[in-house]
Enzyme design. Structure first.
Site, PDB file in Angstrom:
ATOM      1  N   THR A 180     -19.148  33.343 -34.987  1.00 22.43           N
ATOM      2  CA  THR A 180     -18.378  34.112 -35.089  1.00 22.43           C
ATOM      3  C   THR A 180     -18.671  35.114 -36.261  1.00 22.43           C
ATOM      4  O   THR A 180     -18.288  34.095 -37.516  1.00 22.43           O
ATOM      5  CB  THR A 180     -17.172  33.893 -34.709  1.00 22.43           C
ATOM      6  OG1 THR A 180     -17.133  33.334 -33.307  1.00 22.43           O
ATOM      7  CG2 THR A 180     -15.988  34.811 -34.409  1.00 22.43           C
ATOM      8  N   ARG A 208     -16.528  32.179 -19.422  1.00 27.83           N
ATOM      9  CA  ARG A 208     -15.226  31.206 -20.347  1.00 27.83           C
ATOM     10  C   ARG A 208     -15.152  32.915 -21.860  1.00 27.83           C
ATOM     11  O   ARG A 208     -16.042  33.165 -22.267  1.00 27.83           O
ATOM     12  CB  ARG A 208     -16.840  30.203 -20.867  1.00 27.83           C
ATOM     13  CG  ARG A 208     -16.084  29.629 -22.265  1.00 27.83           C
ATOM     14  CD  ARG A 208     -15.967  30.289 -23.525  1.00 27.83           C
ATOM     15  NE  ARG A 208     -15.962  29.270 -24.394  1.00 27.83           N
ATOM     16  CZ  ARG A 208     -16.138  29.569 -25.604  1.00 27.83           C
ATOM     17  NH1 ARG A 208     -16.354  30.626 -26.559  1.00 27.83           N
ATOM     18  NH2 ARG A 208     -15.205  28.771 -26.919  1.00 27.83           N
ATOM     19  N   GLY A 210     -13.221  32.270 -25.225  1.00 30.07           N
ATOM     20  CA  GLY A 210     -13.155  31.606 -26.887  1.00 30.07           C
ATOM     21  C   GLY A 210     -11.460  31.990 -27.258  1.00 30.07           C
ATOM     22  O   GLY A 210     -10.675  33.325 -26.478  1.00 30.07           O
ATOM     23  N   THR A 231     -12.632  31.118 -36.828  1.00 28.95           N
ATOM     24  CA  THR A 231     -14.206  30.450 -36.460  1.00 28.95           C
ATOM     25  C   THR A 231     -14.287  29.137 -35.847  1.00 28.95           C
ATOM     26  O   THR A 231     -13.782  28.129 -36.755  1.00 28.95           O
ATOM     27  CB  THR A 231     -15.406  30.615 -37.038  1.00 28.95           C
ATOM     28  OG1 THR A 231     -16.548  30.116 -37.166  1.00 28.95           O
ATOM     29  CG2 THR A 231     -14.949  29.982 -38.695  1.00 28.95           C
ATOM     30  N   GLY A 234     -13.161  27.164 -29.931  1.00 31.48           N
ATOM     31  CA  GLY A 234     -13.244  27.752 -29.256  1.00 31.48           C
ATOM     32  C   GLY A 234     -11.656  27.743 -28.638  1.00 31.48           C
ATOM     33  O   GLY A 234     -10.702  27.845 -28.477  1.00 31.48           O
TER      34      GLY A 234
HETATM   35  N1  ASP Z   1     -14.387  30.429 -31.528  1.00 28.94           N
HETATM   36  C1  ASP Z   1     -15.687  30.899 -31.084  1.00 28.94           C
HETATM   37  C2  ASP Z   1     -15.483  31.132 -29.604  1.00 28.94           C
HETATM   38  O1  ASP Z   1     -15.171  29.586 -29.294  1.00 28.94           O
HETATM   39  C3  ASP Z   1     -17.121  30.412 -31.502  1.00 28.94           C
HETATM   40  C4  ASP Z   1     -17.024  30.477 -33.105  1.00 28.94           C
HETATM   41  O2  ASP Z   1     -16.000  30.642 -33.931  1.00 28.94           O
HETATM   42  O3  ASP Z   1     -18.729  30.638 -33.307  1.00 28.94           O
HETATM   43  O4  ASP Z   1     -15.365  31.517 -29.165  1.00 28.94           O
END
Ligand code: ASP
Length: 313
Positions: A180, A208, A210, A231, A234
């Site tokens: 992310t 889904r 996040g 990040t 999630g």
């Molecule tokens: N936080 C993001 C999610 O769960 C994933 C990420 O940080 O790469 O969608």
């Protein structure tokens, strides 16, 4: 006039020096530098932190190294469903989108939700209708295709696992990364802003979503306290309301930015198994880049100071 500052991230996770090639490291470093430059160009001219955050994130979304925009991970049905949010600390206005496809820059669409709709958060087909209405830039599926992400997707399908982001060459060893992207900034007018953009999880199902598009969980900005972009895994960040929790610890308990980040990232999240990190900035331009994983792609730049770029612990 205040001094300006900007910080960005390109995801946290099991990012180890031992599995990195010099070429890959150079490419990531350059990408982080480019994103800081994109944001700083705005801030230097007296522009807003909000514009700086959007432009820094666009730079990261356009780079296939990261799991946002071009290079977003594949869903269980072989699509790209992206989430993004942006928030202005001056007036607590914000915009967010979830589960959008074929949008070149989801961060700009989240901004359009804030500025051109009476809503804060649009999802799925409705968000796509809105994107058409505001003439968002669309790209076909080929634009988003990245071979490495496709291979991860195939592996995830085979093992019927849902992978929290791109895992590069070390899928078998369990390497985890959260690609992310996000940015936080303070402008010379004293205003904070934050934004986050992601493709979510490889092989994700059932629509889904996040933490990234959820104001308060993955993104938050408030001039009285801080600007945050997260990040990581999630589900844990949603349950911990991470970004707002840091703001609350500052507002109601009088903690400093660093103290609040330590409590949330290094203690509360760890206790429930929430791997990841965040970038944080307060109204004085203090910057914290905490993470409880092996690494986090991150960079920051304060006015009149050298750029900082970090990848590993
Ligand atoms: N936080 C993001 C999610 O769960 C994933 C990420 O940080 O790469 O969608």
């Amino acid at each position: 006039m205040n001094t300006y500052a900007i910080a960005i991230h390109g995801g946290a996770g099991t990012i180890l020096k031992s599995t990195m090639t010099p070429e890959k490291e150079a490419a990531y470093t350059q990408a982080l530098q480019d994103a800081i430059n994109a944001g700083e160009t705005v801030l230097k001219k007296g522009g807003t932190s909000f514009d700086a955050v959007e432009l820094a994130i666009i730079s990261l979304e356009n780079n296939p190294l990261f799991n946002a925009g071009k290079g977003a991970v594949f869903t269980n049905t072989g699509k790209h469903e992206m989430d993004a949010s942006i928030m202005s600390g001056k007036d607590l206005r914000g915009g967010a989108v979830a589960g959008v496809s074929n949008i070149k820059n989801p961060i700009s669409l989240s901004r359009a939700v804030m500025e051109q709709s009476e809503h804060v958060f649009l999802a799925g087909s409705g968000a796509m209708d809105f994107a058409k209405k505001v003439n968002a830039r669309f790209e076909n599926d080929d634009y988003f295709f990245v071979q490495m992400r496709y291979e991860q997707f195939q592996m995830a399908l085979k093992s019927d696992t849902m992978i929290l982001d791109h895992t590069e060459d070390n899928f078998e060893t369990g390497e985890k990364k959260f690609g992310t992207v996000g940015a936080v900034a303070l402008d010379v007018h004293g205003d904070l802003a934050a934004g986050t953009s992601t493709g979510g999880m490889t092989n994700k199902k059932y629509g889904r979503v996040g933490d990234s598009p959820m104001l308060g969980a993955g993104t938050y900005a408030n001039n009285n306290t801080c600007a945050i972009s997260c990040t990581g895994h999630g589900e844990f960040f949603i349950r911990s309301v991470v970004a707002y929790d840091i703001s609350c610890l500052m507002e109601y308990k009088g903690l400093s930015l660093k103290e609040a980040c330590d409590v949330v990232v290094m203690d509360k999240l760890v206790k429930i198994g929430g791997e990841g990190g965040l970038i944080a900035m307060d109204k004085q331009g203090n910057i914290e880049l905490p993470f409880n994983s092996e690494g986090m792609y991150r960079a920051s730049k304060k006015q009149n100071e050298e750029i900082f770029i970090g990848i590993y612990k």
